[in-house]
Design a protein around this motif. Structure first.
Motif, short mmCIF file in Angstrom:
data_model
loop_
_atom_site.label_atom_id
_atom_site.label_comp_id
_atom_site.label_asym_id
_atom_site.label_seq_id
_atom_site.Cartn_x
_atom_site.Cartn_y
_atom_site.Cartn_z
N GLN A 1 26.29 32.43 41.15
CA GLN A 1 26.83 33.69 40.67
C GLN A 1 27.86 34.27 41.64
N ALA A 2 27.54 34.16 42.93
CA ALA A 2 28.49 34.65 43.94
C ALA A 2 29.76 33.81 43.95
N ARG A 3 29.64 32.49 43.73
CA ARG A 3 30.83 31.63 43.67
C ARG A 3 31.72 32.00 42.48
N ALA A 4 31.07 32.26 41.34
CA ALA A 4 31.84 32.67 40.15
C ALA A 4 32.57 33.98 40.39
N GLY A 5 31.89 34.90 41.05
CA GLY A 5 32.53 36.18 41.36
C GLY A 5 33.71 36.00 42.31
N LEU A 6 33.54 35.05 43.29
CA LEU A 6 34.62 34.79 44.23
C LEU A 6 35.83 34.17 43.52
N ASP A 7 35.59 33.27 42.58
CA ASP A 7 36.70 32.66 41.82
C ASP A 7 37.47 33.73 41.06
N LEU A 8 36.73 34.62 40.39
CA LEU A 8 37.39 35.68 39.65
C LEU A 8 38.18 36.60 40.56
N ALA A 9 37.59 36.95 41.71
CA ALA A 9 38.28 37.84 42.65
C ALA A 9 39.53 37.17 43.20
N THR A 10 39.47 35.84 43.41
CA THR A 10 40.64 35.10 43.93
C THR A 10 41.79 35.12 42.92
N LYS A 11 41.45 34.84 41.66
CA LYS A 11 42.50 34.84 40.62
C LYS A 11 43.07 36.23 40.43
N THR A 12 42.20 37.24 40.43
CA THR A 12 42.68 38.62 40.26
C THR A 12 43.61 39.01 41.39
N TYR A 13 43.24 38.65 42.60
CA TYR A 13 44.08 39.00 43.76
C TYR A 13 45.45 38.31 43.67
N GLU A 14 45.45 37.06 43.24
CA GLU A 14 46.73 36.33 43.11
C GLU A 14 47.62 36.97 42.05
N ARG A 15 47.04 37.37 40.92
CA ARG A 15 47.85 38.01 39.86
C ARG A 15 48.44 39.33 40.35
N VAL A 16 47.58 40.13 40.99
CA VAL A 16 48.05 41.43 41.46
C VAL A 16 49.13 41.24 42.52
N GLN A 17 48.98 40.20 43.36
CA GLN A 17 49.99 39.92 44.39
C GLN A 17 51.35 39.59 43.75
N ASN A 18 51.31 38.78 42.68
CA ASN A 18 52.55 38.43 41.98
C ASN A 18 53.19 39.66 41.34
N LEU A 19 52.33 40.49 40.71
CA LEU A 19 52.85 41.71 40.08
C LEU A 19 53.41 42.67 41.12
N PHE A 20 52.75 42.74 42.26
CA PHE A 20 53.25 43.62 43.32
C PHE A 20 54.60 43.13 43.84
N ASN A 21 54.74 41.81 43.97
CA ASN A 21 56.01 41.24 44.43
C ASN A 21 57.14 41.56 43.43
N GLU A 22 56.78 41.63 42.13
CA GLU A 22 57.78 41.92 41.10
C GLU A 22 58.02 43.42 40.96
N GLY A 23 57.22 44.24 41.69
CA GLY A 23 57.38 45.69 41.64
C GLY A 23 56.75 46.33 40.44
N VAL A 24 55.80 45.64 39.81
CA VAL A 24 55.16 46.17 38.60
C VAL A 24 54.01 47.10 38.96
N VAL A 25 53.22 46.71 39.98
CA VAL A 25 52.03 47.51 40.36
C VAL A 25 52.24 48.09 41.74
N PRO A 26 51.63 49.23 42.01
CA PRO A 26 51.77 49.84 43.34
C PRO A 26 50.93 49.09 44.39
N ALA A 27 51.17 49.48 45.64
CA ALA A 27 50.44 48.85 46.76
C ALA A 27 48.95 49.15 46.69
N GLN A 28 48.57 50.31 46.09
CA GLN A 28 47.15 50.67 45.97
C GLN A 28 46.39 49.61 45.20
N LYS A 29 46.96 49.12 44.12
CA LYS A 29 46.28 48.10 43.33
C LYS A 29 46.11 46.81 44.12
N LEU A 30 47.14 46.49 44.92
CA LEU A 30 47.06 45.29 45.73
C LEU A 30 45.95 45.40 46.78
#
Length: 330
Positions: free
Chosen positions: A120-149
């Motif tokens: 269960q912890a591994r599944a949560g870590l996979d989800l958190a990793t993917k979410t962090y990568e998406r938010v990082q890409n959106l932040f680089n594109e200027g779509v989301v603020p630094a708070q979300k990152l």
């Protein structure tokens, strides 16, 4: 006439004095010729007792009875020890279960539960990793603020820690108890076993057996009476192990040594018995003959001497008198 009477009186007085002196000397010499030393028969004595206190439940012997070595003499009732044995056995069972648990490790269900939490912890870590990568890409594109990152980063770090903790817990359950825990469980088991053995040894001592073959001399306590720890209840005399004890003046010691043989008369048996000296006290006894003269005399002390019959004596009893003519000793 008067002169003749005076001479007669003087002569008579001289003759009486001479007769008294002669008789005193004669009887003194006769007494010196026959120095009779009196001793007493003794035998080995054993006192049967128990190292525990209790009430006599069953007395198996009576006074005057012959017993063999190892024969049961009496039994003590010990309800308190029975209760302590049950307590010690319960502690032993608990310690045994803890030791078995430490050796066998965790049960199958515990291992599966720990594995599920890790997955269960591994599944949560996979989800958190993917979410962090998406938010990082959106932040680089200027779509989301630094708070979300920052929130995505924090969630990712938390899931990394959770997955690591769940994995460690799973490995710990899988490995089982540590070396120190196993040693502690084994020590507790040995301690509990020792407590049970101690109580069982006390219970064995509730049955008192004869330490030697012989005749029961005294029975101090009867059935139903309460006796203390170490209290001698039954006395046994070994009539096959007898000796004679003499209290000898120190002036008479030069005639004897260890191994000296002497012929003694036992009045109770009306026969002579040959004895051999086996013991001479290394220290003077309590008895002392005080000197009657202030000059030239000395106090005579007493030494205990023991002698055993050479060929044994039948029908002998402790306390019988033994007479030895000391002048017959070489």
């Amino acid at each position: 006439m008067k002169r003749i009477n005076i001479l007669a009186i003087i002569m008579t007085t001289v003759l009486v004095i001479a007769a008294v002196v002669f008789l005193g000397w004669y009887f003194t010499q006769e007494e010196k010729k026959h120095v009779i030393v009196q001793g007493t028969i003794e035998c080995a004595s054993y006192k049967a007792s128990s190292k525990i206190a209790g009430r006599i439940e069953d007395m198996k012997v009576k006074q005057g009875q012959h017993v063999e070595r190892g024969e049961l003499l009496y039994v003590l009732s010990t309800p308190e020890l029975d209760a302590k044995l049950q307590q010690a056995q319960a502690v032993q069972s608990a310690a045994y279960a803890m030791d078995e648990k430490a050796l066998q490790g965790a049960r199958k269900q515990q291992i599966e539960a720990a594995m599920n939490l890790w997955q269960q912890a591994r599944a949560g870590l996979d989800l958190a990793t993917k979410t962090y990568e998406r938010v990082q890409n959106l932040f680089n594109e200027g779509v989301v603020p630094a708070q979300k990152l920052d929130e995505a980063r924090a969630n990712y770090d938390a899931m990394v820690a959770s997955e690591s903790a769940a994995k460690a817990q799973y490995e710990l359950v899988l490995e089982g108890a540590g070396k120190e825990d196993k040693a502690a469980a084994a020590a507790q088991l040995r301690q509990a076993q020792g407590a049970v053995s101690e109580v069982e040894s006390y219970l064995k001592d509730a049955m008192v057996y004869s330490p030697a073959a012989g005749e029961v001399s005294t029975v101090v306590s009867e059935q139903g009476e309460l006796v203390g720890s170490g209290y001698p209840v039954v006395t046994i005399l070994d009539l096959t192990d007898v000796w004679a004890t003499f209290n000898i003046k120190e002036t008479m010691l030069p005639k004897i040594k260890i191994g000296t043989r002497m012929t003694a008369y036992v009045p109770a048996l009306d026969r002579n018995v040959e004895f051999e000296v086996t013991f001479i006290s290394a220290q003077a006894d309590f008895a002392t003959w005080n000197a009657t003269r202030t000059q030239g005399g000395f106090d005579v002390r007493t030494f205990a001497v023991k002698a055993k019959p050479v060929d044994g004596i039948s029908d002998v009893r402790p306390g019988m008198s033994v007479l030895v003519d000391w002048d017959t000793l070489q």
